[in-house]
Design a protein around this motif. Structure first.
Motif, PDB file in Angstrom:
ATOM      1  N   HIS A 319       3.200  -8.497 -10.514  1.00  0.00           N
ATOM      2  CA  HIS A 319       2.305  -7.601 -11.260  1.00  0.00           C
ATOM      3  C   HIS A 319       1.611  -6.617 -10.321  1.00  0.00           C
ATOM      4  CE1 HIS A 319      -1.840  -6.606 -12.541  1.00  0.00           C
ATOM      5  NE2 HIS A 319      -1.258  -6.325 -13.707  1.00  0.00           N
ATOM      6  N   ASP A 320       1.046  -7.129  -9.231  1.00  0.00           N
ATOM      7  CA  ASP A 320       0.313  -6.258  -8.307  1.00  0.00           C
ATOM      8  C   ASP A 320       1.247  -5.271  -7.612  1.00  0.00           C
ATOM      9  OD1 ASP A 320      -1.941  -7.563  -9.070  1.00  0.00           O
ATOM     10  OD2 ASP A 320      -2.477  -8.338  -7.092  1.00  0.00           O
ATOM     11  N   ASN A 321       2.460  -5.713  -7.279  1.00  0.00           N
ATOM     12  CA  ASN A 321       3.437  -4.795  -6.687  1.00  0.00           C
ATOM     13  C   ASN A 321       3.735  -3.645  -7.648  1.00  0.00           C
ATOM     14  OD1 ASN A 321       3.575  -6.487  -4.503  1.00  0.00           O
ATOM     15  ND2 ASN A 321       5.635  -7.249  -4.919  1.00  0.00           N
ATOM     16  N   ALA A 322       3.876  -3.983  -8.927  1.00  0.00           N
ATOM     17  CA  ALA A 322       4.163  -2.961  -9.936  1.00  0.00           C
ATOM     18  C   ALA A 322       2.969  -2.009 -10.093  1.00  0.00           C
ATOM     19  CB  ALA A 322       4.499  -3.617 -11.276  1.00  0.00           C
ATOM     20  N   MET A 323       1.766  -2.548 -10.004  1.00  0.00           N
ATOM     21  CA  MET A 323       0.571  -1.706 -10.085  1.00  0.00           C
ATOM     22  C   MET A 323       0.514  -0.736  -8.905  1.00  0.00           C
ATOM     23  SD  MET A 323      -1.475  -2.276 -12.759  1.00  0.00           S
ATOM     24  CE  MET A 323      -3.186  -2.019 -12.295  1.00  0.00           C
ATOM     25  N   VAL A 330      -5.562  -2.121  -7.296  1.00  0.00           N
ATOM     26  CA  VAL A 330      -5.546  -3.585  -7.318  1.00  0.00           C
ATOM     27  C   VAL A 330      -6.561  -4.055  -6.288  1.00  0.00           C
ATOM     28  CG1 VAL A 330      -3.121  -3.757  -8.015  1.00  0.00           C
ATOM     29  CG2 VAL A 330      -3.696  -3.708  -5.579  1.00  0.00           C
ATOM     30  N   ASP A 331      -6.886  -5.335  -6.340  1.00  0.00           N
ATOM     31  CA  ASP A 331      -7.803  -5.917  -5.350  1.00  0.00           C
ATOM     32  C   ASP A 331      -6.995  -6.209  -4.086  1.00  0.00           C
ATOM     33  OD1 ASP A 331      -9.453  -7.438  -3.778  1.00  0.00           O
ATOM     34  OD2 ASP A 331     -10.148  -8.735  -5.396  1.00  0.00           O
ATOM     35  N   PRO A 332      -7.145  -5.402  -3.027  1.00  0.00           N
ATOM     36  CA  PRO A 332      -6.296  -5.584  -1.841  1.00  0.00           C
ATOM     37  C   PRO A 332      -6.531  -6.911  -1.130  1.00  0.00           C
ATOM     38  CG  PRO A 332      -8.027  -3.975  -1.415  1.00  0.00           C
ATOM     39  CD  PRO A 332      -8.081  -4.274  -2.873  1.00  0.00           C
TER      40      PRO A 332
END
Length: 349
Positions: A319-323, A330-332
């Protein structure tokens, strides 16, 4: 100078009446977005003693404004056809002003649409094309003009949003500037063809386009349904829905926007504006499209049944990769921590 980032320029047209200057750097003769234009307008019908306030309310001045603006835009359209190379040089410097006009001045939107230029998947690098050029190359059954935003050509072409367009030889416009998606969104359509961002959830694919519906996946219909529902539950905090993608070719997943009027690029601009004002970021839930033909997604489906906790870590990372690929926040810190947890797991630590 403004186009180079050195402050906002004053209007450059002086208004004369019978060769007598009555309004220097007039803000009444041309729209504000044409402030880069330099010249003089001499009208014999204006009274010599007219005040600046009266100029703003004068019907003759309003008519003069419409006529001069239309003539200028008509001249630019003719020059663009007569000498495309020279027009592209003009566009590189002054295109930002025409984009401003397209987003702020509905009266001249149709004329401005003819002057817009964007690179595309079928244009040469740094050789933008017109919307009319795009229309000429459209498939007969294509009802929408597609575009996608990114920092540069290489970033767009290596991303997941153009996979389906490339495979089916469908042209897609590339937008690089923050204002570009606002411009195309405000236009709405061109020559009866709707302008659509490729990161939208509801894009209409032309007939005959080969849909990527996970034909090579190893899941039976029941397993597929169970896995999609598991993903929805796992990512419910951030995702409005999880869909089996009909557009992905190689990538495991992409983020798409449920709101067809708000592209990811537009959302980034609004988020930065809120941040500058000290307001907290606001972001609606997105939809996640997954590629069931992708080996990573297939392995995740297996893990969701055999090792659910680890599968959840993988799901959130996807999900975060897609964001990130969508250019969204995203929250790094959490993403990096999760990344290390996954690496520790796969290396046996």
């Amino acid at each position: 100078m403004e186009a180079m980032g050195f402050g906002r320029m004053d209007s450059g047209v002086n208004l004369y009446c019978q060769r007598i200057l009555i309004d220097q750097h007039s803000e009444n003769i041309l729209p504000e977005w044409l402030r880069f234009v330099r010249g003089v307008v001499d009208s014999e019908d204006l009274p010599l003693n007219i005040s600046r306030q009266a100029l703003q309310d004068n019907a003759l001045v309003a008519k003069l404004r419409r006529v001069v603006t239309k003539r200028f835009l008509k001249f630019m359209a003719e020059e663009a056809k007569k000498d495309p190379e020279s027009y592209l040089n003009f566009w590189k410097t002054f295109g930002i002003f025409l984009k401003e006009g397209a987003t702020s001045d509905y009266e001249f939107q149709k004329e401005l649409a003819e002057l817009l230029r964007f690179e595309s998947s079928k244009s040469e690098a740094e050789k933008p094309i017109s919307l009319a050029d795009y229309i000429l190359r459209m498939r007969p059954d294509q009802e929408e003009i597609y575009y996608i935003n990114g920092p540069n050509r290489n970033a767009i072409e290596s991303g997941p949003y153009v996979e389906m367009f490339r495979k089916n030889d469908i042209e897609i416009l590339y937008t690089y500037e923050p204002i570009d998606d606002f411009v195309l969104n405000h236009l709405g359509e061109y020559e009866g063809k709707k302008l659509v961002s490729a990161d939208g959830a509801d894009i209409l694919l032309p007939e005959g386009v080969e849909e990527q519906d996970g034909k090579e996946d190893s899941l039976d219909p029941k397993e597929k349904e169970t896995f999609v529902e598991w993903l929805k539950t796992t990512l419910a905090e951030k995702v409005a829905d999880v869909l089996v993608s009909k557009r992905l070719v190689d990538a495991p997943a992409i983020i798409v926007n449920p709101d067809s009027h708000m592209s990811s690029s537009m959302e980034r601009v609004i988020a930065l504006s809120r941040q500058e004002k000290g307001a907290p970021p606001q972001s609606g839930k997105k939809k996640l499209e997954i590629n069931l033909g992708n080996p990573l997604i297939q392995k995740l489906a297996d893990l969701s049944r055999t090792d659910e906790e680890f599968a959840k870590e993988i799901a959130w990372q996807i999900h975060d990769n897609a964001m990130v690929q969508a250019g969204l926040l995203v929250d790094p810190l959490e993403m990096v921590k999760r990344n290390y947890r996954i690496l520790n797991r796969v290396t046996g630590n």
